[in-house]
Enzyme design. Structure first.
Site, PDB file in Angstrom:
ATOM      1  N   ASN A 191      -1.048   1.646  -6.181  1.00  0.00           N
ATOM      2  CA  ASN A 191      -0.427   1.125  -7.395  1.00  0.00           C
ATOM      3  C   ASN A 191      -0.222  -0.381  -7.208  1.00  0.00           C
ATOM      4  OD1 ASN A 191       2.000   0.748  -5.910  1.00  0.00           O
ATOM      5  ND2 ASN A 191       2.710   2.798  -6.443  1.00  0.00           N
ATOM      6  N   LYS A 192       0.337  -1.014  -8.212  1.00  0.00           N
ATOM      7  CA  LYS A 192       0.476  -2.475  -8.184  1.00  0.00           C
ATOM      8  C   LYS A 192       1.318  -2.936  -6.992  1.00  0.00           C
ATOM      9  CE  LYS A 192       1.014  -5.987 -11.777  1.00  0.00           C
ATOM     10  NZ  LYS A 192       1.530  -6.204 -13.144  1.00  0.00           N
ATOM     11  N   LYS A 193       2.436  -2.247  -6.761  1.00  0.00           N
ATOM     12  CA  LYS A 193       3.345  -2.632  -5.676  1.00  0.00           C
ATOM     13  C   LYS A 193       2.649  -2.493  -4.319  1.00  0.00           C
ATOM     14  CE  LYS A 193       7.950  -1.473  -3.833  1.00  0.00           C
ATOM     15  NZ  LYS A 193       7.572  -0.960  -2.515  1.00  0.00           N
ATOM     16  N   GLU A 194       1.945  -1.373  -4.125  1.00  0.00           N
ATOM     17  CA  GLU A 194       1.247  -1.137  -2.860  1.00  0.00           C
ATOM     18  C   GLU A 194       0.139  -2.171  -2.642  1.00  0.00           C
ATOM     19  OE1 GLU A 194       1.886   3.736  -2.831  1.00  0.00           O
ATOM     20  OE2 GLU A 194       0.146   2.826  -3.817  1.00  0.00           O
ATOM     21  N   ASP A 259      -0.748  11.300  -8.302  1.00  0.00           N
ATOM     22  CA  ASP A 259      -1.442  12.497  -7.819  1.00  0.00           C
ATOM     23  C   ASP A 259      -2.466  12.979  -8.838  1.00  0.00           C
ATOM     24  OD1 ASP A 259       0.203  12.422  -5.591  1.00  0.00           O
ATOM     25  OD2 ASP A 259       1.641  13.849  -6.404  1.00  0.00           O
TER      26      ASP A 259
END
Length: 461
Positions: A191-194, A259
């Protein structure tokens, strides 16, 4: 494509952190006399598959023949997973199987209690040997990493190298800031944060998105690079950057959306579906999931239903709408108008308004209100017809009809964050401006108006 996919049953292998998601539903209507905290009276408990097990559930629901490989503890959660998943689990004595207990009250998560052991598993060699024994029968492999110790660098390297040698795609839902252990995989879905943590970028806005997603592909030798962007959709880099826009209408709980995304992508790649089409379908699956509460799986039937959504459900009374808006911490954008004959200018205006926040609410003048403002010959289309036309646009989240000549009462009731009007209001008083945090003025497309359309029709007669 959906018809084709719904008839397929690809064999897909999942390795990762299998866990149990428990939901304890409570009544929290009292404050404790002992301390300033809520008293939660348990009403019911609901045990569900979580983490890699939720990916398994999604794939099974889609129709795949799924097989799980993992490591669990000799505890109740480990037994639950073994009883509910087809696969093989190595038992590490004394290890706690991840168990997340969410305390729920009035459809809101109040607290989460976690039981887990995040240390690296002691059975790496045994898990790799088991994978080597099984892999040749599968069309795709999913690594579902929740940083609970199963997907060690050694396990990831062995799995990716073996699958790559057999030309079997490996899809990774990564965790942590170091993606090097996933090098050589077919694709990652951070995701964006990761992605920001892995890239060490300050943001992924504008040109930074293309720069970052391309860097992920090159640095980790991926076939495709993907970043999930929440409400902005899915970014894909193959030879160039492409964006598959998000499809969600109402968001209640984002649990398990990632998921569902990787499950759909794995199902598609196992059936050799073109990657961008797979991303678009994954977006639709995520939209179904976030409209529900908790870790849930999605089916092709649900995706079909979503694609043919009943847009009339977007038309709400002000009371219904306020209740929905209160459930989410979203930036609410409000605009209003008669929208008697919807034209290109309206479409561009509303599309721009949507970009200013998370939820776009359109206040629509009722038939009586339009008649009062425009004269006896208007409206041309009834309020229901006008509301349905507006609701049919993907960028309009809700439509609410009001009877007054101005939307002041409605704005006071809903208290949106941003009020949008046309640029022609630059030197005029904007009704409701003192209620909202911000007023935005948007330029209209020149040459388009309902009055001009009506005059043109009259002239042709």
């Amino acid at each position: 494509m959906l018809e084709f996919l719904s008839q397929q049953k690809p064999k897909i292998l999942i390795i990762g952190d299998f866990m149990v998601d428990n939901y304890t539903w409570c009544d929290c209507s009292r404050i404790s006399p002992e301390a300033p905290v809520l008293v939660a009276k348990t009403l019911k408990e609901d045990k569900r598959l979580g983490g890699a097990a939720n990916v398994y559930a999604n794939l099974k629901n889609l129709g795949a023949d799924v097989f799980a490989l993992g490591v669990v503890g000799d505890d109740e959660s480990g037994k639950f997973l073994q009883e509910n998943l087809k696969g093989e689990f190595l038992i590490q004595k004394g290890r706690k199987t991840p168990f997340k207990n969410r305390i729920m009250a009035h459809n809101q998560q109040v607290l989460r209690l976690d039981e887990e052991d995040t240390s690296a598993i002691l059975l790496e060699n045994e898990l790799i040997a088991l994978f080597d024994e099984k892999i040749k029968d599968f069309k795709a492999v999913v690594l579902s990493d929740y940083a609970k110790g199963v997907l060690t660098p050694k396990v990831c390297k062995a799995v990716i190298e073996k699958a790559k040698a057999l030309n079997i795609p490996v899809l990774v839902d990564p965790k942590g800031s170091d993606f090097s252990k996933y090098s050589g995989a077919t694709l990652l879905t951070p995701n964006k944060k990761e992605a920001l943590e892995a890239l060490k970028f300050e943001n992924l806005e504008g040109k930074n998105l293309e720069k970052g997603i391309k860097k992920l592909k090159e640095d980790f030798a991926l076939r495709y690079s993907i970043i999930t962007l929440s409400e902005a959709g899915i970014a894909l880099f193959d030879e160039n950057l492409k964006i598959a826009p998000a499809k969600a209408l109402e968001v209640y709980d984002v649990t398990g959306a990632g998921d569902s995304v990787i499950a759909v992508l794995a199902f598609c790649l196992a059936n050799e579906i073109e990657i961008f089409k797979a991303c678009e379908l994954a977006n639709e699956a995520a939209a179904v999931v976030v409209s529900k509460i908790g870790s849930v799986s999605v089916s092709f039937d649900e995706i079909k239903s979503f694609k043919h959504v009943d847009f009339e459900k977007k038309i709400k009374s002000k009371e219904e709408l306020l209740a929905l808006l209160k459930q989410n911490d979203k930036k609410i954008v409000f605009t209003n108008g008669c929208f008697d004959i919807v034209h290109f200018g309206h479409i561009k205006y509303l599309e721009k308004a949507k970009r200013l926040g998370d939820v776009l609410v359109v206040g629509l003048n009722s038939d009586a209100s339009v008649k009062s403002l425009k004269g006896e010959s208007r409206p041309v289309n009834s309020e229901f017809q006008r509301a349905c036309m507006l609701a049919a646009f993907y960028f309009v989240d809700f439509v609410v009809v009001f009877d007054e000549d101005t939307p002041l009462e409605l704005i006071s009731f809903l208290k949106p964050d941003i009020l949008v009007k046309g640029a022609d209001y630059k030197d005029k008083i904007v009704v409701g401006a003192d209620i909202v945090s911000k007023v935005e003025l948007i330029d209209f497309e020149e040459g388009f108006s309902t009055s001009k359309i009506i005059e043109k029709i009259k002239d042709k007669k």
